[in-house]
Design a protein around this motif. Structure first.
Motif, short mmCIF file in Angstrom:
data_model
loop_
_atom_site.label_atom_id
_atom_site.label_comp_id
_atom_site.label_asym_id
_atom_site.label_seq_id
_atom_site.Cartn_x
_atom_site.Cartn_y
_atom_site.Cartn_z
N VAL A 72 -10.65 -18.54 21.24
CA VAL A 72 -11.14 -17.20 21.95
C VAL A 72 -9.87 -16.17 21.77
O VAL A 72 -8.86 -16.36 21.99
N GLY A 73 -10.31 -14.98 21.32
CA GLY A 73 -9.54 -13.81 20.90
C GLY A 73 -8.75 -13.43 22.18
O GLY A 73 -9.47 -13.48 23.31
N SER A 74 -7.42 -12.81 22.31
CA SER A 74 -6.87 -12.45 23.47
C SER A 74 -7.53 -11.16 24.11
O SER A 74 -8.02 -11.08 25.11
N ASP A 75 -8.24 -10.58 22.95
CA ASP A 75 -9.05 -9.27 23.58
C ASP A 75 -10.31 -9.78 24.09
O ASP A 75 -10.54 -9.03 25.36
N ALA A 76 -10.76 -10.71 23.62
CA ALA A 76 -12.03 -11.08 24.34
C ALA A 76 -11.79 -11.89 25.71
O ALA A 76 -12.69 -11.41 26.73
N LEU A 77 -10.81 -12.69 25.64
CA LEU A 77 -10.31 -13.19 27.22
C LEU A 77 -9.91 -12.42 27.98
O LEU A 77 -10.27 -12.33 29.24
#
Length: 601
Positions: A75-80
């Motif tokens: 999970v990308g940090s932006d998505a999280l």
């Protein structure tokens, strides 16, 4: 094989596991796996359970290297962060979270942000990073504050009292009569009793005052401050604080109250909305008053608010001094070796820290006073009449950073000091500059200030103002090691001529623009030139007469009138004048044409 995950570990099994741990430590590389397999078969447990019991009973761990991707996630940090933010923004005022992870995940994926793990893993990732709603709802760590001395910081808070008076009798709001579904009963009590509590941060001393009103007002707040800070008969506590900390109630931030506080040099500070614990001292004071004093009123009512205030002062004096029979009301703090009475701590105040409140009428004048503006004169001074002064006084502002000749400054009188005033002017970052000044009081017999230089004996140079300092710095930058004024007179080029002000434009490389196709303007195939302007025949005759220097003859006049009745083309005027000046021979005369030319060819 049945996994007995929950089977009880007997002492014999624990001994077996400890022995197994010793064997595992001594086992050669690659030999531990078979030992664990044998133990799992012998005990009837899974290998994972054996490893867990080895760690819990014997403190042994396999020592296997962590996966190279441990701690990472697909999970990308932006998505999280976006998912966590969506959940955080979905929390209602009552704390209920309305968007759960499955819904937030669906919204993310619909917006092109892929989430490659399960919802449970998403929740774990947010918990590990403190992004989940539960972590965000936890209160931020509180910053403990302290006061330097008694009357350094006061906290004030008004609240509605359970006591009220109706038809000359004391009443107490009962929960069964004034709960949320019976607000009409609450509305019937037009004049309610408000409790105002003050808490001194250094000593913990508490002051309380009651008033009967429909709601909070700045008039009631003014009366409370006068009561709390003024010298009251039979009361030890008094004096104006350096700081007053309270919430952003309309009465607290009202212009009149703020004007009074500025004149008393008491800095008003408010806590952020929703952070009531910032003034936890006075909140605790309210609770003390309610549970230690107001609870007594049920058993011994008082007939009106005046009696209520007298009883409250008697109680607060006894409470602060730890003189209530059968009660220990001393202040307990970690830093105190033993409990101490609040008034014992308050009496540690020093004379210079005890600022006496002026008379109430003076405070009323200060509360309604208005700021005035004064212009800084060429001597860096202003003139102002202090309410306590008989005439206008002169105040020197020399040496105050940010103050320049010609500036407009706001002025208000101060209570403490020798006719002191407060100077305020805006700063570049929006925060005002605030200074304190006292007037020049020493003059010679001729009315000149003793601070002035004596002519012929001494020269007192002015300290550079901020504008002067900036100007000198710019002069040095433009004309290094030179007298800037002389350099300007000599037309010296600033910066040693090293500044390219326009020549650098030659080096600008223009981009190659794509030529745009145009549209030709449609015109007639055989365009005819515009017809010449026609001149009035009378105007032409006057022009001819002027050129000839004589009047036209009767024949010439008749000819002009007959031939050019419609006017003469402007482009033929010169030829017509030349024909009058040089008439042709009689045999050569041809009829004149009005439009094609004067003479036939």
């Amino acid at each position: 094989m049945e996994d007995t995950d929950t089977m009880a570990l007997t002492p014999e099994i624990c001994d077996y596991l400890r022995e197994l741990a010793r064997k595992l430590v001594a086992a050669p590389h690659g030999g531990a796996g078979s030992l664990v397999d044998d133990a799992a078969q012998f005990l009837g447990m899974s290998k994972q359970t054996i490893y867990r019991h080895l760690k819990a009973v014997a403190g042994w761990e396999s020592g296997r290297k962590c996966r190279s991707d441990k701690g990472s996630t697909s999970v990308g940090s932006d998505a999280l962060m976006t998912l966590a933010t969506m959940q955080r923004e979905s929390v209602r005022d009552n704390g209920k979270q309305t968007m759960k992870t499955p819904v937030a995940r669906s919204v993310l994926q619909a917006n092109g942000l892929e989430v490659g793990v399960s919802n449970a893993q998403l929740n774990r990732l947010m918990r590990d990073r403190g992004l989940n709603v539960e972590a965000q709802q936890q209160a931020a760590p509180a910053q403990q504050m302290r006061a330097l001395h008694p009357n350094h910081v006061h906290q004030v808070d008004p609240s509605l009292c359970l006591v009220y008076y109706l038809n000359g009798r004391q009443q107490i709001m009962e929960d069964r009569e004034f709960y949320k579904n019976k607000l009409e009963n609450f509305a019937k009590v037009k004049f309610k009793v408000w409790r105002y509590v003050l808490w001194d941060m250094a000593s913990g001393a508490i002051q309380v005052w009651y008033c009967e009103a429909a709601g909070e007002s700045q008039a009631n707040m003014f009366s409370f401050l006068m009561h709390a800070w003024g010298k009251q008969e039979g009361r030890l506590f008094h004096g104006v604080p350096k700081y007053l900390y309270w919430d952003k109630g309309s009465a607290n931030i009202a212009t009149a109250i703020q004007c009074l506080l500025r004149s008393l040099e008491c800095e008003s500070r408010t806590h952020e909305a929703g952070n009531a614990r910032a003034k936890g001292g006075v909140e605790g004071g309210n609770n003390i008053v309610e549970t230690q004093f107001e609870c007594r009123l049920r058993f011994e009512p008082v007939e009106d608010v005046e009696s209520l205030n007298r009883a409250a002062q008697i109680w607060s004096e006894a409470y602060n001094a730890n003189l209530i029979p059968g009660q220990d009301t001393r202040l307990r703090r970690v830093g105190l070796s033993m409990p101490v009475a609040r008034y014992d701590l308050w009496q540690l105040i020093k004379p210079q820290q005890l600022r006496l409140l002026p008379p109430v009428d003076v405070c009323q004048a200060l509360m309604t006073g208005k700021e005035v503006e004064r212009k800084v004169d060429g001597h860096e001074r202003i003139s102002f009449k202090h309410p306590k002064a008989e005439r206008a006084m002169t105040y020197s502002l020399k040496g105050m950073d940010g103050v320049n000749v010609g500036d407009m400054v706001s002025v208000r009188p101060l209570v403490y000091g020798e006719l002191a005033i407060q100077i305020e002017l805006p700063r570049f970052d929006g925060e005002p500059l605030v200074y304190r000044a006292e007037p020049e009081l020493e003059f010679d017999d001729f009315g000149a200030p003793l601070s002035a230089a004596v002519f012929g004996e001494e020269m007192k140079s002015h300290a550079d103002t901020p504008a002067m300092k900036a100007g000198k710095a710019m002069d040095e930058l433009a004309f290094p090691d030179q007298d800037a004024d002389k350099a300007r007179q000599k037309k010296v080029v600033p910066f040693g001529g090293e500044i390219k002000a326009h020549s650098y434009l030659k080096e600008v490389e223009q981009p190659s623009y794509l030529q745009r196709p145009g549209v030709e303007i449609a015109t007639p195939e055989h365009a005819q030139p515009a017809a010449p302007r026609m001149l009035d025949s009378t105007v032409v005759m006057l022009r001819v007469r002027s050129e000839l220097g004589r009047n036209l003859t009767a024949e010439e006049n008749q000819f002009m009138t007959a031939r050019f009745a419609g006017g003469v083309p402007e482009d033929q005027l010169d030829a017509l004048i030349d024909q009058f000046k040089n008439p042709p021979q009689a045999q050569d005369v041809q009829p004149l044409r009005a439009a094609g030319g004067l003479r036939a060819v």
